[in-house]
Design a protein around this motif. Sequence first.
Motif, mmCIF file in Angstrom:
data_model
loop_
_atom_site.group_PDB
_atom_site.id
_atom_site.type_symbol
_atom_site.label_atom_id
_atom_site.label_comp_id
_atom_site.label_asym_id
_atom_site.label_seq_id
_atom_site.Cartn_x
_atom_site.Cartn_y
_atom_site.Cartn_z
ATOM 1 N N ILE A 50 0.835 -1.210 0.000
ATOM 2 C CA ILE A 50 0.000 0.000 0.000
ATOM 3 C C ILE A 50 0.867 1.256 0.000
ATOM 4 O O ILE A 50 0.602 2.217 -0.726
ATOM 5 N N LEU A 51 1.924 1.251 0.823
ATOM 6 C CA LEU A 51 2.796 2.418 0.894
ATOM 7 C C LEU A 51 3.540 2.634 -0.419
ATOM 8 O O LEU A 51 3.727 3.777 -0.854
ATOM 9 N N ARG A 52 3.984 1.537 -1.059
ATOM 10 C CA ARG A 52 4.659 1.674 -2.359
ATOM 11 C C ARG A 52 3.743 2.341 -3.384
ATOM 12 O O ARG A 52 4.148 3.254 -4.106
ATOM 13 N N THR A 53 2.492 1.874 -3.421
ATOM 14 C CA THR A 53 1.527 2.440 -4.375
ATOM 15 C C THR A 53 1.263 3.906 -4.084
ATOM 16 O O THR A 53 1.202 4.740 -5.001
ATOM 17 N N GLU B 149 9.953 6.653 -4.421
ATOM 18 C CA GLU B 149 10.158 5.231 -4.192
ATOM 19 C C GLU B 149 10.532 5.024 -2.728
ATOM 20 O O GLU B 149 11.128 5.912 -2.102
ATOM 21 N N ILE B 150 10.174 3.846 -2.174
ATOM 22 C CA ILE B 150 10.403 3.602 -0.749
ATOM 23 C C ILE B 150 11.621 2.707 -0.545
ATOM 24 O O ILE B 150 11.796 1.708 -1.238
ATOM 25 N N ILE B 151 12.421 3.070 0.438
ATOM 26 C CA ILE B 151 13.528 2.238 0.916
ATOM 27 C C ILE B 151 13.131 1.709 2.288
ATOM 28 O O ILE B 151 12.839 2.487 3.203
ATOM 29 N N PHE B 152 13.093 0.381 2.433
ATOM 30 C CA PHE B 152 12.834 -0.248 3.729
ATOM 31 C C PHE B 152 14.162 -0.764 4.283
ATOM 32 O O PHE B 152 14.936 -1.388 3.551
ATOM 33 N N PHE B 153 14.417 -0.523 5.556
ATOM 34 C CA PHE B 153 15.608 -1.125 6.164
ATOM 35 C C PHE B 153 15.347 -1.402 7.641
ATOM 36 O O PHE B 153 14.503 -0.757 8.278
ATOM 37 N N GLU B 154 16.085 -2.363 8.165
ATOM 38 C CA GLU B 154 15.918 -2.759 9.566
ATOM 39 C C GLU B 154 17.250 -3.259 10.107
ATOM 40 O O GLU B 154 17.964 -4.004 9.432
ATOM 41 N N LEU B 155 17.560 -2.843 11.323
ATOM 42 C CA LEU B 155 18.728 -3.338 12.043
ATOM 43 C C LEU B 155 18.235 -4.230 13.180
ATOM 44 O O LEU B 155 17.444 -3.810 14.015
ATOM 45 N N ILE B 156 18.712 -5.469 13.209
ATOM 46 C CA ILE B 156 18.334 -6.426 14.242
ATOM 47 C C ILE B 156 19.563 -6.730 15.084
ATOM 48 O O ILE B 156 20.611 -7.118 14.542
ATOM 49 N N LEU C 91 10.372 -1.531 11.288
ATOM 50 C CA LEU C 91 10.884 -1.491 9.922
ATOM 51 C C LEU C 91 10.813 -0.047 9.432
ATOM 52 O O LEU C 91 9.734 0.541 9.367
ATOM 53 N N GLN C 92 11.980 0.521 9.109
ATOM 54 C CA GLN C 92 12.054 1.913 8.683
ATOM 55 C C GLN C 92 11.531 2.057 7.255
ATOM 56 O O GLN C 92 11.846 1.247 6.379
ATOM 57 N N VAL C 93 10.736 3.090 7.021
ATOM 58 C CA VAL C 93 10.160 3.364 5.700
ATOM 59 C C VAL C 93 10.567 4.778 5.302
ATOM 60 O O VAL C 93 10.061 5.753 5.866
ATOM 61 N N VAL C 94 11.498 4.895 4.335
ATOM 62 C CA VAL C 94 12.010 6.210 3.933
ATOM 63 C C VAL C 94 11.724 6.432 2.456
ATOM 64 O O VAL C 94 12.333 5.783 1.593
ATOM 65 N N PRO C 95 10.798 7.319 2.110
ATOM 66 C CA PRO C 95 10.553 7.641 0.705
ATOM 67 C C PRO C 95 11.672 8.540 0.159
ATOM 68 O O PRO C 95 12.116 9.475 0.833
#
Length: 692
Positions: free
Chosen positions: A464-467, A475-482, A491-495
């Motif tokens: 949904i966020l991509r659309t 465009e969205i970049i998703f990244f996560e540090l575990i 989960l980070q969402v950075v357009p």
Amino acid sequence: MAPPRILLCGDVLGRLCQLFKRVLSVNKSAGPFDALLCVGQFFPDSDDRLDEFMEYMEGKSEIPIPTYFIGDYGVGTAKVLFDATNDPQNQGFRMDGLKICNNLYWLKGSGKFVLHGLSVAYLSGRKSSSGQRFGMYSQDDVDALRAFAEEPGIVDLFLTYPFYVLAPASLNPLGVTNRAAPDDVPPNISLESGSDSTAAELVSDIKPRYHIAGSKGMFYSREPYSNVSAAHVTRFFGLAPVGNKDRQKFMHAISPTPASTMSATEISIKPPNTTMSPYEAIDKLTPTKEATKRPIDSSPEAQYWRYDVKKQRQGDGDGDGDKLCFKFLSSGSCARGEKCHFQHNADAREQYLRGVCLDFLVKGKCERGPECQFIHKLLEEGENVSGQRRNFDSASRSKECWFCLSSPNVESHLIVSIGEHIYCALAKGPLVDDHLLIIPIEHSPSTLSLPPECEKELCQFQSILRTHFKSHRKEIIFFELISKRGTHANLQVVPVPSTKASSVKTIFSLAAKKLGFEFETMNVDTNSEGRKRAKIHFESRSGFFYVELPDGTILSHAIEENENFPVQFGREVLAGLLKKPEKADWRNWVRCFVVIAREHSADEQRIDSLRLSAMVQSAKPISSPVPESLYPTLAVLMLAIGLAVAASFFIYEATISRKNRSLAKELITGAVASIFLGFGSLFLLLSAGVYV
């Protein structure tokens, strides 16, 4: 005074339109009724009925009579009930229902309250030890009901989740159909499915006059049965779901006289078809069951006054006179008063108030084990417990966690959307204006360790966020540090602008080389497939970092035990890409953002105003350079000039021969007339309130 008239209903399953249509019909023909009590699943079981359900939750459709429900699970539960728990009018210890909207009340957990003179007890949800906030009851809820059972007075109505309740399996299933007339028992009823032995034990303890339950898909009205050590009888009603295909009865009306107003003779009347208690075996064997759990006195009162003070303080010894009174310990008072045979120990009460586990004090041990959030030792006088190590279960972790919806520390004004298992919120220290976080509702260390149903919903959020952002040329970049030090997954969402999306992979790879490692690249066809592969790479690792790129590529890096990996690595890389190095650390910007959030949330406490300030703060409002008060004047003036010039054009055309006409004059006159008539028409429409 006439007794109250109560409607009972089974699983609603979100079919509120059908339910309340029936309520209005019954109310008109046989009413008026004072309240509607719903048992079983109240929320929808699929997304198809969510819109209809939310019409009532948002107050767009009217609920005709006060309605109380206990089945707090299903689609849309988290959003509706989270909003209710944060409503200021629902704060404090309330057992008479948390208000959801006008005429709708949620009976949360367990409790007892008075409804039109009737004493109503309830156990909401299903049995679970997972620590979920909604749809489940805890051992604390059960213990509270057992304490209520010891209080004087008779419970008129008892509401539970399961239709057919069982005694412990070792007793050769004894439930509500035990000793009932075989012809009255619904055929093909499942003995085990959806049943709960805890509910059976509570019914045996509480001995209500009416026991109402649902969630078994059929209607069943049992003959009255007598209770052990009680004069009154109990009637049982199991109700079918609303709109069931078999047309089983899902609504039943009763009009009981409150027990508190009845005489001893009236309360002890037994109908001719009264049977023995279906739970009699439970009553007889409960002390034996307790004895198998812990070596204590098996007398009837040992269920209630069951902990030896000497055992707690000295670890040895026995003596009936030294047992603690459970009621006094938990509430500070005891209805038995001086007649109580057990200790009203003020020291033990003080220990409880200082944080010592109630089960530890009363039972001698805590059945929750090492996960209990309370202290499992007696505190010395003046001992400071602030520095002592405590173990936390999921509920207590939630109280400390920033991201758990059940936490008092969660900043609800940042929340954008709440799903069934996942919610989306604005970042507290945003890298860009529309920087978001996708967060599990339940406490989880990483999004890669989520169960399948949560993972599915997370992927839906991503889609949904991509659309949405693609329509804004982003465009969205998703990244996560575990990491082991991490607490709650986010989960980070950075357009990023579409023009810079192609550079993301390159800049992440260059940053990795500077730190001395290379990303492992995974090219996948679908988002869900990519996350599955990332999960495989993550298993058994001490730490993990991954980036999901717009083209579906996933860059991942397994962090070694002693590797010094930057916590802000993802932000630092994207801050460089967006040429915003000052925002690489979220803490540099969080104070400013929080001030903005508080200014907006202080007025209405709504996400709409905050989302407007945070996500479109760069957009300037469009306003007219011409004052609105001049619109009528300008309309009249310009239309007059335009008509005059147009008239001169037609006069010129009529009086001058074709040979003598000037093309330039015709064009200029026509253009001037068109301009004035056009703007005159525009201001005329604007002055009339028609915006074009």
